[in-house]
Design a protein around this motif. Structure first.
Motif, PDB file in Angstrom:
ATOM      1  N   GLU A 585      18.876  11.652 -12.025  1.00 48.57           N
ATOM      2  CA  GLU A 585      19.913  10.623 -12.082  1.00 48.57           C
ATOM      3  C   GLU A 585      21.012  10.850 -11.034  1.00 48.57           C
ATOM      4  O   GLU A 585      21.749   9.929 -10.699  1.00 48.57           O
ATOM      5  CB  GLU A 585      20.548  10.609 -13.473  1.00 48.57           C
ATOM      6  N   LEU A 586      21.115  12.076 -10.576  1.00 52.69           N
ATOM      7  CA  LEU A 586      22.144  12.412  -9.590  1.00 52.69           C
ATOM      8  C   LEU A 586      21.634  13.576  -8.743  1.00 52.69           C
ATOM      9  O   LEU A 586      20.977  14.488  -9.260  1.00 52.69           O
ATOM     10  CB  LEU A 586      23.451  12.826 -10.298  1.00 52.69           C
ATOM     11  N   LEU A 587      21.933  13.505  -7.465  1.00 51.07           N
ATOM     12  CA  LEU A 587      21.574  14.606  -6.570  1.00 51.07           C
ATOM     13  C   LEU A 587      22.856  15.120  -5.922  1.00 51.07           C
ATOM     14  O   LEU A 587      23.629  14.339  -5.355  1.00 51.07           O
ATOM     15  CB  LEU A 587      20.599  14.128  -5.484  1.00 51.07           C
ATOM     16  N   LYS A 598      26.904  18.126  17.343  1.00 47.16           N
ATOM     17  CA  LYS A 598      26.376  19.152  16.442  1.00 47.16           C
ATOM     18  C   LYS A 598      25.273  18.606  15.552  1.00 47.16           C
ATOM     19  O   LYS A 598      24.313  19.293  15.231  1.00 47.16           O
ATOM     20  CB  LYS A 598      27.498  19.732  15.576  1.00 47.16           C
ATOM     21  N   ASP A 599      25.419  17.357  15.121  1.00 49.49           N
ATOM     22  CA  ASP A 599      24.344  16.756  14.328  1.00 49.49           C
ATOM     23  C   ASP A 599      23.063  16.650  15.137  1.00 49.49           C
ATOM     24  O   ASP A 599      21.963  16.851  14.629  1.00 49.49           O
ATOM     25  CB  ASP A 599      24.755  15.369  13.831  1.00 49.49           C
ATOM     26  N   LEU A 600      23.210  16.302  16.419  1.00 48.20           N
ATOM     27  CA  LEU A 600      22.034  16.195  17.287  1.00 48.20           C
ATOM     28  C   LEU A 600      21.369  17.544  17.441  1.00 48.20           C
ATOM     29  O   LEU A 600      20.143  17.662  17.420  1.00 48.20           O
ATOM     30  CB  LEU A 600      22.454  15.653  18.659  1.00 48.20           C
ATOM     31  N   ILE A 601      22.200  18.607  17.548  1.00 51.57           N
ATOM     32  CA  ILE A 601      21.652  19.936  17.775  1.00 51.57           C
ATOM     33  C   ILE A 601      21.073  20.527  16.495  1.00 51.57           C
ATOM     34  O   ILE A 601      19.940  21.005  16.467  1.00 51.57           O
ATOM     35  CB  ILE A 601      22.745  20.878  18.333  1.00 51.57           C
ATOM     36  N   PHE A 602      21.837  20.502  15.407  1.00 52.84           N
ATOM     37  CA  PHE A 602      21.419  21.174  14.192  1.00 52.84           C
ATOM     38  C   PHE A 602      20.683  20.269  13.212  1.00 52.84           C
ATOM     39  O   PHE A 602      20.060  20.741  12.277  1.00 52.84           O
ATOM     40  CB  PHE A 602      22.640  21.777  13.487  1.00 52.84           C
ATOM     41  N   GLY A 603      20.744  18.970  13.429  1.00 55.19           N
ATOM     42  CA  GLY A 603      20.090  18.042  12.517  1.00 55.19           C
ATOM     43  C   GLY A 603      20.942  17.802  11.284  1.00 55.19           C
ATOM     44  O   GLY A 603      21.904  18.500  11.011  1.00 55.19           O
ATOM     45  N   THR A 604      20.625  16.780  10.507  1.00 55.52           N
ATOM     46  CA  THR A 604      21.401  16.485   9.295  1.00 55.52           C
ATOM     47  C   THR A 604      20.456  16.132   8.161  1.00 55.52           C
ATOM     48  O   THR A 604      19.759  15.123   8.208  1.00 55.52           O
ATOM     49  CB  THR A 604      22.428  15.358   9.543  1.00 55.52           C
ATOM     50  N   THR A 605      20.424  17.010   7.149  1.00 55.78           N
ATOM     51  CA  THR A 605      19.556  16.804   5.995  1.00 55.78           C
ATOM     52  C   THR A 605      20.074  15.672   5.123  1.00 55.78           C
ATOM     53  O   THR A 605      19.300  14.890   4.566  1.00 55.78           O
ATOM     54  CB  THR A 605      19.464  18.106   5.181  1.00 55.78           C
ATOM     55  N   VAL A 606      21.394  15.562   4.999  1.00 52.53           N
ATOM     56  CA  VAL A 606      22.010  14.571   4.107  1.00 52.53           C
ATOM     57  C   VAL A 606      21.553  13.160   4.468  1.00 52.53           C
ATOM     58  O   VAL A 606      21.137  12.379   3.599  1.00 52.53           O
ATOM     59  CB  VAL A 606      23.546  14.676   4.155  1.00 52.53           C
ATOM     60  N   ASP A 607      21.632  12.808   5.745  1.00 49.56           N
ATOM     61  CA  ASP A 607      21.221  11.470   6.168  1.00 49.56           C
ATOM     62  C   ASP A 607      19.760  11.204   5.853  1.00 49.56           C
ATOM     63  O   ASP A 607      19.382  10.105   5.430  1.00 49.56           O
ATOM     64  CB  ASP A 607      21.451  11.303   7.674  1.00 49.56           C
ATOM     65  N   SER A 608      18.938  12.244   6.049  1.00 53.44           N
ATOM     66  CA  SER A 608      17.509  12.083   5.782  1.00 53.44           C
ATOM     67  C   SER A 608      17.245  11.829   4.307  1.00 53.44           C
ATOM     68  O   SER A 608      16.463  10.946   3.945  1.00 53.44           O
ATOM     69  CB  SER A 608      16.763  13.341   6.238  1.00 53.44           C
ATOM     70  N   VAL A 609      17.945  12.579   3.436  1.00 55.62           N
ATOM     71  CA  VAL A 609      17.718  12.459   1.987  1.00 55.62           C
ATOM     72  C   VAL A 609      18.208  11.123   1.450  1.00 55.62           C
ATOM     73  O   VAL A 609      17.515  10.452   0.678  1.00 55.62           O
ATOM     74  CB  VAL A 609      18.411  13.622   1.236  1.00 55.62           C
ATOM     75  N   ARG A 610      19.403  10.710   1.847  1.00 54.62           N
ATOM     76  CA  ARG A 610      20.006   9.514   1.224  1.00 54.62           C
ATOM     77  C   ARG A 610      19.211   8.245   1.524  1.00 54.62           C
ATOM     78  O   ARG A 610      19.325   7.272   0.794  1.00 54.62           O
ATOM     79  CB  ARG A 610      21.463   9.367   1.642  1.00 54.62           C
ATOM     80  N   HIS A 611      18.397   8.276   2.575  1.00 56.61           N
ATOM     81  CA  HIS A 611      17.554   7.120   2.871  1.00 56.61           C
ATOM     82  C   HIS A 611      16.252   7.130   2.064  1.00 56.61           C
ATOM     83  O   HIS A 611      15.530   6.141   2.040  1.00 56.61           O
ATOM     84  CB  HIS A 611      17.214   7.077   4.365  1.00 56.61           C
ATOM     85  N   LYS A 612      15.961   8.254   1.402  1.00 59.78           N
ATOM     86  CA  LYS A 612      14.675   8.398   0.706  1.00 59.78           C
ATOM     87  C   LYS A 612      14.810   8.368  -0.813  1.00 59.78           C
ATOM     88  O   LYS A 612      13.803   8.421  -1.511  1.00 59.78           O
ATOM     89  CB  LYS A 612      13.999   9.712   1.141  1.00 59.78           C
ATOM     90  N   ASN A 614      16.860   6.677  -4.460  1.00 60.95           N
ATOM     91  CA  ASN A 614      17.585   5.508  -4.988  1.00 60.95           C
ATOM     92  C   ASN A 614      18.598   5.918  -6.052  1.00 60.95           C
ATOM     93  O   ASN A 614      18.921   5.129  -6.942  1.00 60.95           O
ATOM     94  CB  ASN A 614      16.591   4.496  -5.576  1.00 60.95           C
ATOM     95  N   ILE A 615      19.052   7.140  -5.999  1.00 59.28           N
ATOM     96  CA  ILE A 615      20.033   7.634  -6.966  1.00 59.28           C
ATOM     97  C   ILE A 615      21.289   8.060  -6.223  1.00 59.28           C
ATOM     98  O   ILE A 615      21.254   8.263  -5.000  1.00 59.28           O
ATOM     99  CB  ILE A 615      19.477   8.831  -7.783  1.00 59.28           C
ATOM    100  N   PRO A 616      22.414   8.195  -6.932  1.00 55.99           N
ATOM    101  CA  PRO A 616      23.637   8.660  -6.267  1.00 55.99           C
ATOM    102  C   PRO A 616      23.435  10.053  -5.669  1.00 55.99           C
ATOM    103  O   PRO A 616      22.795  10.920  -6.278  1.00 55.99           O
ATOM    104  CB  PRO A 616      24.674   8.697  -7.397  1.00 55.99           C
ATOM    105  N   VAL A 617      23.970  10.237  -4.482  1.00 55.14           N
ATOM    106  CA  VAL A 617      23.934  11.548  -3.837  1.00 55.14           C
ATOM    107  C   VAL A 617      25.376  11.999  -3.650  1.00 55.14           C
ATOM    108  O   VAL A 617      26.153  11.340  -2.948  1.00 55.14           O
ATOM    109  CB  VAL A 617      23.210  11.496  -2.474  1.00 55.14           C
ATOM    110  N   LEU A 618      25.741  13.096  -4.288  1.00 56.83           N
ATOM    111  CA  LEU A 618      27.105  13.611  -4.199  1.00 56.83           C
ATOM    112  C   LEU A 618      27.139  14.687  -3.102  1.00 56.83           C
ATOM    113  O   LEU A 618      26.441  15.706  -3.192  1.00 56.83           O
ATOM    114  CB  LEU A 618      27.530  14.217  -5.542  1.00 56.83           C
ATOM    115  N   ILE A 619      27.933  14.430  -2.062  1.00 59.22           N
ATOM    116  CA  ILE A 619      28.033  15.359  -0.944  1.00 59.22           C
ATOM    117  C   ILE A 619      29.288  16.203  -1.121  1.00 59.22           C
ATOM    118  O   ILE A 619      30.405  15.675  -1.196  1.00 59.22           O
ATOM    119  CB  ILE A 619      28.107  14.602   0.406  1.00 59.22           C
ATOM    120  N   ILE A 620      29.091  17.513  -1.176  1.00 57.33           N
ATOM    121  CA  ILE A 620      30.205  18.433  -1.402  1.00 57.33           C
ATOM    122  C   ILE A 620      30.546  19.155  -0.102  1.00 57.33           C
ATOM    123  O   ILE A 620      29.690  19.786   0.507  1.00 57.33           O
ATOM    124  CB  ILE A 620      29.848  19.470  -2.484  1.00 57.33           C
ATOM    125  N   ARG A 621      31.786  19.051   0.315  1.00 57.46           N
ATOM    126  CA  ARG A 621      32.228  19.764   1.523  1.00 57.46           C
ATOM    127  C   ARG A 621      32.903  21.077   1.144  1.00 57.46           C
ATOM    128  O   ARG A 621      33.540  21.187   0.140  1.00 57.46           O
ATOM    129  CB  ARG A 621      33.215  18.904   2.319  1.00 57.46           C
TER     130      ARG A 621
END
Length: 621
Positions: A585-587, A598-612, A614-621
């Motif tokens: 129900e929540l990720l 830096k995103d280009l160099i290291f990549g970004t998992t968050v963007d990849s996941v949120r497109h895959k 259909n549940i809320p994704v809580l991003i913690i900084r």
């Protein structure tokens, strides 16, 4: 998610368990062929041509001796990778403090660039000889090797090995045909295997042959490539892997010896016997072959040079990746990492051609071998220390007689290479306007010698302390602390065992409280994981599973229900698959906070996941 294996894209990607008989042996064949190309690169060509043209068949025994030493050291490298599941750079990171690993990385990376430089020059010369392409264009073309390497990695380890073996085959066949053309005296060839006293130029060329044969990047590379085989982690499975890899190494290095001997024999039969004792450059050898034998021999010569250069650039770039990840744990996108390695090698070649002209490339080739010589001790000494350590290697530590042979070989190689370096610097010192020798080169050499002594003595002085250190790829699980109750009932938590985990887990627990069930997700981002999935049971996977279990137990002690899940392969896809499959129900995920480049160099998992999902994704900084 972090990843720690050597050459992670292809780690444990070749399964050996389901094969029997000869097919089982063949499953282990491959890594040493990638290593063998380093023993027949343009640096070897230059020394073999010089030896054959100046001294006939006299130095064949030096080639044989070099090959035997290389066989011993490469078998130790394979043993380290198979038994401990670490490459040489990773093992160095575990054994030496961080301050020492930084210069070790710098020296190793410099050697990789020097090695790659030799391959680039050889490739460019081969293209010029075959197609008349200007050297600067040939060097520019080699940048596309990066694309070739990525393509081969995406096709799997077997595709890469198949490509390399085909290149080695082309080199071998080319010289086999040339042997028939030049018709060497078999009696004189056999006599060349008798050891002889070496003086003057013969000694200098012999040192060059040894220095060009035993190269540091091959020791890093071999300890990593053997880990592409998925083996049973029992005493029986490890013994079997050691045996088959020794067979692989013996066959491959003997093939490399054949190629080097063929080059020397070719030079002896074609040039020495015809009174042409001063073949200085690879281009000279090609031109003289044309004058003596017509078009077939020189064409085969150029084709073999291109094949050797092409295969060597692939393995050299892989070694650069191993050193960067192993010594300083720096992981950037594969395409960028390889592009940087290649550019660092191409820039000096460009500068040399533009400033000094095409003729200066021969001198640059020699300089690259000198730089490789400096690095040898920093690879050989730790390797012998690591494989001798009974507390870490257990039943697979090398026997005393092997240790004696290894230290004797190391002493001989280091002494001979030091002599080569001293002679080169002495030559530079005689030139006019040489202030930089005393201001830059000699102080740098003093620091390098001091570091070499530290590398030798540190494992001896710190043996007890080092043996007790825990080898944990990601660090220890953290204490989470007391959390208040909230409402979600099925919550996924992505963890990477970094300092961000505590904050990510706490925020997740606040959302669901003690009534929710939590799914602890960690992804192993390797080619082994990509190809083998849950069958992977390497060092990192087992360590990650143990860390996840610690989190689960920690949560249980706090009164929270959780289930650990390890995903394999692509991070975003694996997290999304686990989330969807368990109807979460929540990720909750941690963010690295990269922006722009830096995103280009290291990549970004968050963007990849949120497109895959259909549940809320809580991003913690």
């Amino acid at each position: 998610m972090a990843k720690t294996e050597s050459l992670s894209e292809v780690h444990q990607s070749v399964n050996t368990d389901k094969r029997k008989g000869w097919r089982r042996i063949l499953a282990f064949i491959g890594p040493a062929y990638l290593i063998s190309v380093g023993y027949m690169d343009p640096g070897n060509w230059a020394t073999d041509l010089a030896g054959g043209s100046k001294f006939g068949y006299q130095l064949i025994w030096v080639l044989l001796m070099s090959n035997l030493i290389a066989l011993l050291l490469q078998s130790l490298s394979a043993r380290l990778g198979i038994v401990r599941g670490l490459d040489l750079a990773q093992a160095s990171k575990q054994a030496y403090p961080r301050w020492a690993n930084i210069p070790l990385f710098g020296l190793a990376q410099t050697a990789i660039i020097a090695c790659d430089l030799a391959e680039i020059i050889g490739m460019a010369i081969g293209l010029q000889l075959l197609f008349g392409l200007p050297l600067i264009w040939g060097i520019s073309i080699t940048i596309f090797d990066t694309i070739l390497l990525l393509f081969l990695l995406n096709k799997g380890m077997r595709a890469m090995e198949g490509f390399i073996v085909s290149m080695v085959f082309i080199v071998g066949i080319s010289f086999l045909v040339e042997m028939f053309i030049v018709e060497p005296s078999l009696k004189e060839v056999a006599k060349g295997f008798e050891p002889s006293i070496l003086n003057g130029d013969a000694l200098y060329i012999a040192i060059g042959i040894i220095g060009a044969t035993v190269m540091p990047h091959n020791l890093y590379l071999h300890s990593s490539l053997v880990q592409t085989r998925k083996i049973e982690r029992s005493n029986k499975g490890i013994k079997e892997a050691l045996k088959f890899n020794l067979i692989d190494t013996t066959v491959a290095l003997n093939l490399a010896f054949f190629v080097n001997a063929a080059i020397l024999i070719l030079a002896a039969a074609a040039f020495y016997k015809n009174g042409l004792h001063e073949v200085a450059e690879i281009q000279d050898a090609h031109k003289l072959l044309s004058n003596i034998f017509g078009n077939v021999a020189p064409t085969l010569f150029a084709i073999a040079l291109i094949a050797a250069g092409q295969s060597s650039t692939v393995t050299g770039t892989l070694a650069g990746q191993i050193i960067m990840e192993g010594h300083i744990n720096l992981r950037i996108q594969p395409w960028l990492r390889r592009l940087i390695t290649r550019l660092l090698a191409i820039i000096p070649a460009f500068f040399t051609i533009l400033h000094y002209g095409d003729d200066a490339l021969g001198g640059l080739l020699v300089l690259s071998q000198v730089v490789l010589s400096l690095q040898l001790g920093f690879a050989i000494i730790p390797l012998i220390h690591f494989t001798s350590d009974k507390k870490l290697m257990k039943d697979f530590a090398i026997k005393p007689w092997v240790k004696i042979l290894a230290w004797a070989s190391a002493l001989a190689i280091i002494a001979l290479n030091v002599k080569l370096v001293v002679e080169e610097i002495s030559g530079w010192a005689k030139e006019a306007n040489n202030w930089w020798i005393y201001v830059i080169v000699i102080p740098a050499l003093i620091l390098i010698v001091l570091l070499l002594l530290y590398v030798f003595f540190h494992p001896l002085l710190e043996k007890k302390k080092d043996a007790s250190r825990q080898i944990v790829p990601h660090g220890d699980a953290l204490d989470i602390g007391k959390i208040e109750k909230i409402t979600y009932t099925k919550i996924g938590i992505a963890v990477d065992f970094s300092k961000n985990d505590r904050n990510t887990i706490r925020h997740a627990l606040i959302q669901g409280g003690k009534d929710a069930h939590y799914y602890l997700i960690h992804v192993v981002e390797t080619a082994a994981a990509r190809y083998l999935g849950k069958e992977v049971m390497d060092h990192e996977t087992q360590s990650d599973a143990a860390n996840l279990e610690r989190y689960r137990a920690n949560l249980e002690d706090l009164g929270y229900d959780s289930t650990p899940f390890i995903g394999f392969g692509n991070t975003g896809k694996a997290i999304a698959d686990i989330s969807n499959r368990n109807e979460m129900e929540l990720l909750v995920m941690g963010a690295h906070g990269h922006k722009g480049l830096k995103d280009l160099i290291f990549g970004t998992t968050v963007d990849s996941v949120r497109h895959k999902v259909n549940i809320p994704v809580l991003i913690i900084r």
